[in-house]
Scaffold this active site. Structure first.
Site, PDB file in Angstrom:
ATOM      1  N   ASP A 221       5.493  10.064  12.364  1.00  0.00           N
ATOM      2  CA  ASP A 221       5.892   8.676  12.603  1.00  0.00           C
ATOM      3  C   ASP A 221       7.341   8.648  13.095  1.00  0.00           C
ATOM      4  OD1 ASP A 221       7.094   6.032  11.883  1.00  0.00           O
ATOM      5  OD2 ASP A 221       5.070   5.638  11.123  1.00  0.00           O
ATOM      6  N   GLU A 252       2.203  -1.681  14.194  1.00  0.00           N
ATOM      7  CA  GLU A 252       0.847  -2.198  14.370  1.00  0.00           C
ATOM      8  C   GLU A 252       0.505  -2.420  15.832  1.00  0.00           C
ATOM      9  OE1 GLU A 252      -2.859  -3.128  12.970  1.00  0.00           O
ATOM     10  OE2 GLU A 252      -1.163  -2.493  11.738  1.00  0.00           O
ATOM     11  N   GLY A 284       0.306   4.138   7.562  1.00  0.00           N
ATOM     12  CA  GLY A 284      -1.115   3.935   7.808  1.00  0.00           C
ATOM     13  C   GLY A 284      -1.502   3.961   9.269  1.00  0.00           C
ATOM     14  N   LEU A 287      -1.575   7.565  10.487  1.00  0.00           N
ATOM     15  CA  LEU A 287      -2.707   8.270   9.880  1.00  0.00           C
ATOM     16  C   LEU A 287      -4.026   7.841  10.519  1.00  0.00           C
ATOM     17  CD1 LEU A 287      -1.739   8.275   6.083  1.00  0.00           C
ATOM     18  CD2 LEU A 287      -1.187   9.934   7.865  1.00  0.00           C
ATOM     19  N   LYS A 321     -11.825   6.263   6.297  1.00  0.00           N
ATOM     20  CA  LYS A 321     -11.902   5.374   7.467  1.00  0.00           C
ATOM     21  C   LYS A 321     -10.716   5.597   8.394  1.00  0.00           C
ATOM     22  CE  LYS A 321     -12.013   1.593   5.089  1.00  0.00           C
ATOM     23  NZ  LYS A 321     -12.056   0.147   4.789  1.00  0.00           N
ATOM     24  N   LYS A 336      -9.016  -6.269  15.631  1.00  0.00           N
ATOM     25  CA  LYS A 336      -8.406  -5.326  14.704  1.00  0.00           C
ATOM     26  C   LYS A 336      -9.436  -4.314  14.207  1.00  0.00           C
ATOM     27  CE  LYS A 336      -5.647  -5.090  10.458  1.00  0.00           C
ATOM     28  NZ  LYS A 336      -4.620  -4.223  11.083  1.00  0.00           N
ATOM     29  N   PHE A 354       8.926   9.496  -0.808  1.00  0.00           N
ATOM     30  CA  PHE A 354       9.102   8.849   0.501  1.00  0.00           C
ATOM     31  C   PHE A 354       9.319   7.339   0.369  1.00  0.00           C
ATOM     32  CE2 PHE A 354       6.676  12.667   1.935  1.00  0.00           C
ATOM     33  CZ  PHE A 354       7.586  13.143   2.865  1.00  0.00           C
ATOM     34  N   THR A 357      12.847   5.300   0.717  1.00  0.00           N
ATOM     35  CA  THR A 357      13.516   4.909   1.964  1.00  0.00           C
ATOM     36  C   THR A 357      12.818   3.746   2.662  1.00  0.00           C
ATOM     37  OG1 THR A 357      12.268   6.659   3.103  1.00  0.00           O
ATOM     38  CG2 THR A 357      14.477   7.207   2.339  1.00  0.00           C
ATOM     39  N   GLU A 369      -1.568  -4.528  -1.790  1.00  0.00           N
ATOM     40  CA  GLU A 369      -2.816  -3.771  -1.698  1.00  0.00           C
ATOM     41  C   GLU A 369      -3.265  -3.287  -3.078  1.00  0.00           C
ATOM     42  OE1 GLU A 369      -6.128  -2.027   0.110  1.00  0.00           O
ATOM     43  OE2 GLU A 369      -4.645  -3.459   0.885  1.00  0.00           O
TER      44      GLU A 369
END
Length: 383
Positions: A221, A252, A284, A287, A321, A336, A354, A357, A369
């Site tokens: 990333d 996104e 995300g 990934l 997924k 989406k 992680f 930061t 979530e």
């Protein structure tokens, strides 16, 4: 019953004559078997001397193979007592349906080879399925019978004619049923140690390679690269590994098929091997893009997820997924996660350090979530 061959050898003629005697329920004499897998059959004046001479002249291995083949075909039955060397005609064996296996096979296998029926939900056809003996859990022969009735009413001058038409159609084929096993480890890494050169977990996750193969491929990333890029590269330098790092945007808006295509180009340029795991380090979005590329490249290559956000730690990293947003060229609308796959990583490495930061908004997204999962699945987590 006779053996259907174009040219019969003397051994086949002998075995056919003996079988005819057995199924004709004539009395046969016996003598002790020469080997544990063979039974010699000697007739009391019921078989020609030439047949018996031919049979006894055959090597023991040939006689054993012929007897075993005859038992497997179901033409004769073997008494349940192993010490008995006599064969007798069996009405049960002769009345056994051709699709049923011999009793010896049934007793040595737990697989049910009986046929069963179901109804096709789409067409309403009656489907009869029979497991294939060589793959009874995966392949099924079937016959589909569909009955369609039509009624037509016509009026003539002085009467009404009702015509009923029944159409019966049948089809044959087979059904393949396979399940793909999904198994991968989610590893909890000691806090803040993933990029420590004394911790071998990151390197070990990239698989075992031939001696002298000192290359690795990673997707990082862009925001992670700004903060941890130097540590990531130094980790592999300390291990004597040349790291090829591809940095991609993790927003996104960048979660599109174009990002997957770009990553596939990088994989081809690197010449990533079919069984060579690569690293995906980021949130995300990264990934998801990496998972899509892993699924497509060479019909599937292993990859390792290293989530760097709280949301990715509890969501994208631990599932199977993968998906990207798709802009339809006809409607000009963006959907989406409209294009995606179910493709598991080879492993996941979770280091919560992680999160330190991350900004407050992204941490809040992660807690949102967690709260959603708690409300849906776990009262203990919610409390």
């Amino acid at each position: 019953m006779t053996i259907k061959t174009i040219h019969k050898s003397s051994s086949e003629v002998a075995l056919a004559s003996i079988r005819d005697e057995l199924t004709g329920e004539r009395k046969l004499g016996t003598k002790p078997p020469r080997t544990s897998s063979e039974v010699d059959i000697v007739a009391k004046a019921s078989l020609p001397t030439s047949v018996l001479d031919t049979w006894t002249s055959l090597p023991e291995s040939v006689r054993a193979a012929l007897v075993s083949a005859e038992i497997a075909s179901g033409a004769v039955s073997v008494p349940s007592t192993r010490s008995s060397t006599s064969f007798s005609g069996s009405s049960a064996a002769s009345s056994r349906p051709s699709s049923s296996p011999p009793s010896e096979v049934e007793s040595s296998s737990d697989v049910d080879l009986s046929e069963f029926q179901e109804e096709c939900k789409a067409s309403g056809a009656k489907v009869t399925l029979r497991p294939l003996e060589r793959a009874p859990k995966n392949v099924f022969e079937f016959e589909k019978t569909h009955v369609r009735e039509q009624v037509a009413v016509t009026k003539e001058s002085s009467s009404t004619v009702i015509t009923s038409t029944k159409t019966i159609t049948t089809g044959r084929g087979w059904r393949n049923i396979f399940t793909l096993p999904i198994s991968y480890d989610v590893n909890m890494v000691p806090h803040g140690t993933l990029l420590d050169s004394s911790n071998p977990q990151l390197l070990d996750a990239t698989g075992v390679h031939p001696e002298g193969y000192n290359r690795r491929f990673a997707i990082i990333d862009d925001q992670v690269d700004k903060i941890y890029g130097e540590q990531i590269r130094q980790y592999f330098v300390d291990k004597g590994i040349e790291l090829t790092a591809v940095v991609i945007n993790g927003g996104e808006a960048d979660k599109r098929p174009d990002a997957v295509d770009k990553l596939l180009d990088d994989m081809c340029a690197y010449k990533l091997r079919r069984r060579e795991p690569f690293l995906a380090i980021g949130g995300g979005v990264v990934l998801d893009i990496a998972g899509m590329a892993a699924c497509l490249y060479r019909r599937g290559v292993p990859f390792v997820r290293v989530p760097t956000t709280l949301l990715a730690l509890v969501d994208a990293s631990v599932g199977v997924k993968n998906g990207v947003d798709y802009c339809c060229g006809i409607t000009d609308e963006t959907y989406k996660n409209r294009v995606g796959s179910f493709y598991a990583p080879s492993s996941c490495l979770l280091d919560p350090a992680f999160i330190a930061t991350q900004d407050k908004r992204n941490v809040s997204n992660g807690f949102g979530e967690i709260l959603k999962l708690a409300l849906v699945r776990s009262s203990d987590l919610f409390e």
